[in-house]
Motif scaffolding. Structure first.
Motif, mmCIF file in Angstrom:
data_model
loop_
_atom_site.group_PDB
_atom_site.id
_atom_site.type_symbol
_atom_site.label_atom_id
_atom_site.label_comp_id
_atom_site.label_asym_id
_atom_site.label_seq_id
_atom_site.Cartn_x
_atom_site.Cartn_y
_atom_site.Cartn_z
ATOM 1 N N LEU A 120 0.825 -1.212 0.000
ATOM 2 C CA LEU A 120 0.000 0.000 0.000
ATOM 3 C C LEU A 120 0.857 1.258 0.000
ATOM 4 O O LEU A 120 0.555 2.235 -0.683
ATOM 5 C CB LEU A 120 -0.925 0.017 1.221
ATOM 6 C CG LEU A 120 -2.090 -0.945 1.208
ATOM 7 C CD1 LEU A 120 -2.755 -0.979 2.576
ATOM 8 C CD2 LEU A 120 -3.085 -0.554 0.150
ATOM 9 N N ASP A 121 1.944 1.228 0.769
ATOM 10 C CA ASP A 121 2.829 2.395 0.838
ATOM 11 C C ASP A 121 3.565 2.635 -0.474
ATOM 12 O O ASP A 121 3.896 3.781 -0.798
ATOM 13 C CB ASP A 121 3.847 2.231 1.970
ATOM 14 C CG ASP A 121 3.211 2.356 3.333
ATOM 15 O OD1 ASP A 121 2.102 2.932 3.410
ATOM 16 O OD2 ASP A 121 3.813 1.878 4.321
ATOM 17 N N LYS A 122 3.854 1.596 -1.262
ATOM 18 C CA LYS A 122 4.530 1.756 -2.548
ATOM 19 C C LYS A 122 3.700 2.590 -3.517
ATOM 20 O O LYS A 122 4.234 3.312 -4.331
ATOM 21 C CB LYS A 122 4.805 0.390 -3.174
ATOM 22 C CG LYS A 122 5.953 -0.352 -2.572
ATOM 23 C CD LYS A 122 6.163 -1.661 -3.300
ATOM 24 C CE LYS A 122 7.213 -2.492 -2.621
ATOM 25 N NZ LYS A 122 7.387 -3.789 -3.247
ATOM 26 N N GLY A 123 2.393 2.476 -3.431
ATOM 27 C CA GLY A 123 1.519 3.203 -4.340
ATOM 28 C C GLY A 123 1.566 4.710 -4.159
ATOM 29 O O GLY A 123 1.230 5.470 -5.067
ATOM 30 N N TRP A 124 2.042 5.185 -3.018
ATOM 31 C CA TRP A 124 2.081 6.629 -2.775
ATOM 32 C C TRP A 124 3.263 7.275 -3.473
ATOM 33 O O TRP A 124 3.220 8.454 -3.802
ATOM 34 C CB TRP A 124 2.171 6.919 -1.272
ATOM 35 C CG TRP A 124 0.902 6.663 -0.561
ATOM 36 C CD1 TRP A 124 0.608 5.601 0.220
ATOM 37 C CD2 TRP A 124 -0.271 7.465 -0.602
ATOM 38 N NE1 TRP A 124 -0.670 5.684 0.684
ATOM 39 C CE2 TRP A 124 -1.227 6.829 0.194
ATOM 40 C CE3 TRP A 124 -0.602 8.655 -1.223
ATOM 41 C CZ2 TRP A 124 -2.504 7.338 0.378
ATOM 42 C CZ3 TRP A 124 -1.860 9.169 -1.036
ATOM 43 C CH2 TRP A 124 -2.794 8.516 -0.248
ATOM 44 N N GLY A 125 4.337 6.550 -3.665
ATOM 45 C CA GLY A 125 5.504 7.129 -4.324
ATOM 46 C C GLY A 125 6.119 8.216 -3.456
ATOM 47 O O GLY A 125 6.372 8.023 -2.278
ATOM 48 N N GLU A 126 6.350 9.380 -4.040
ATOM 49 C CA GLU A 126 6.965 10.490 -3.326
ATOM 50 C C GLU A 126 5.951 11.333 -2.557
ATOM 51 O O GLU A 126 6.330 12.254 -1.858
ATOM 52 C CB GLU A 126 7.717 11.382 -4.324
ATOM 53 C CG GLU A 126 8.899 10.708 -4.974
ATOM 54 C CD GLU A 126 9.980 10.356 -3.954
ATOM 55 O OE1 GLU A 126 10.264 11.173 -3.070
ATOM 56 O OE2 GLU A 126 10.517 9.237 -4.038
ATOM 57 N N ARG A 127 4.678 11.050 -2.733
ATOM 58 C CA ARG A 127 3.663 11.849 -2.059
ATOM 59 C C ARG A 127 3.617 11.522 -0.586
ATOM 60 O O ARG A 127 3.644 10.365 -0.186
ATOM 61 C CB ARG A 127 2.299 11.593 -2.690
ATOM 62 C CG ARG A 127 2.229 12.105 -4.118
ATOM 63 C CD ARG A 127 0.948 11.802 -4.762
ATOM 64 N NE ARG A 127 -0.159 12.408 -4.017
ATOM 65 C CZ ARG A 127 -1.406 12.127 -4.222
ATOM 66 N NH1 ARG A 127 -1.749 11.268 -5.139
ATOM 67 N NH2 ARG A 127 -2.352 12.712 -3.546
ATOM 68 N N TRP A 128 3.498 12.520 0.259
ATOM 69 C CA TRP A 128 3.415 12.329 1.691
ATOM 70 C C TRP A 128 1.987 12.571 2.209
ATOM 71 O O TRP A 128 1.722 12.343 3.373
ATOM 72 C CB TRP A 128 4.389 13.225 2.419
ATOM 73 C CG TRP A 128 4.165 14.689 2.161
ATOM 74 C CD1 TRP A 128 4.664 15.405 1.120
ATOM 75 C CD2 TRP A 128 3.335 15.565 2.903
ATOM 76 N NE1 TRP A 128 4.214 16.682 1.173
ATOM 77 C CE2 TRP A 128 3.400 16.827 2.257
ATOM 78 C CE3 TRP A 128 2.561 15.444 4.028
ATOM 79 C CZ2 TRP A 128 2.710 17.921 2.724
ATOM 80 C CZ3 TRP A 128 1.885 16.553 4.494
ATOM 81 C CH2 TRP A 128 1.951 17.778 3.851
#
Length: 133
Positions: A120-128
């Motif tokens: 799930l965290d991989k899908g965010w990429g550079e977005r915080w």
């Protein structure tokens, strides 16, 4: 005794655990005597029809006796008589609740595993943040 405050009677008839709870429900408009909303100081007489909402259940009762003291449940049951329509509606709601599916059964997975959280965290990429820039 010919009359008594409705908040006291509701407490004595064991509809509410305390007089304060009874008074709060009365001020919120969840209790009617006849067709009109009742205030905590409203006097109840034998023969009055009281409609009250307890949680999701609407109960319609006829006052059969008056008491200013809270007694046992058997004594409290003698203070009122629930109407046949009210009993039928409560039975119908109980049956619907019994037959309705368990909400937890709709959950297929449950709590994510450590691997699921990483995916799930991989899908965010550079977005915080979840907000769209």
């Amino acid at each position: 005794m010919e009359k008594i405050r409705i908040d006291k009677w509701l407490w004595a008839a064991r509809f509410f655990k305390t007089r304060a709870l009874a008074a709060e429900e009365l001020t919120r408009g969840r209790v009617q005597v006849g067709p009109l909303d009742a205030k905590p100081s409203r006097e109840v007489h034998i023969g009055d029809t009281i409609t009250l909402l307890q949680g999701q259940v609407r109960r319609i009762v006829v006052v059969k006796g008056l008491s200013a003291q809270r007694g046992s449940a058997t004594i409290a049951a003698q203070l009122f008589e629930e109407t046949a329509d009210s009993l039928a509606q409560r039975a119908k709601m109980a049956e619907q609740k019994r037959l309705s599916p368990e909400p937890a059964a709709a959950i297929t997975h449950g709590r994510p595993t450590k691997r699921d959280r990483r995916d799930l965290d991989k899908g965010w990429g550079e977005r915080w943040s979840a907000s769209v820039d």
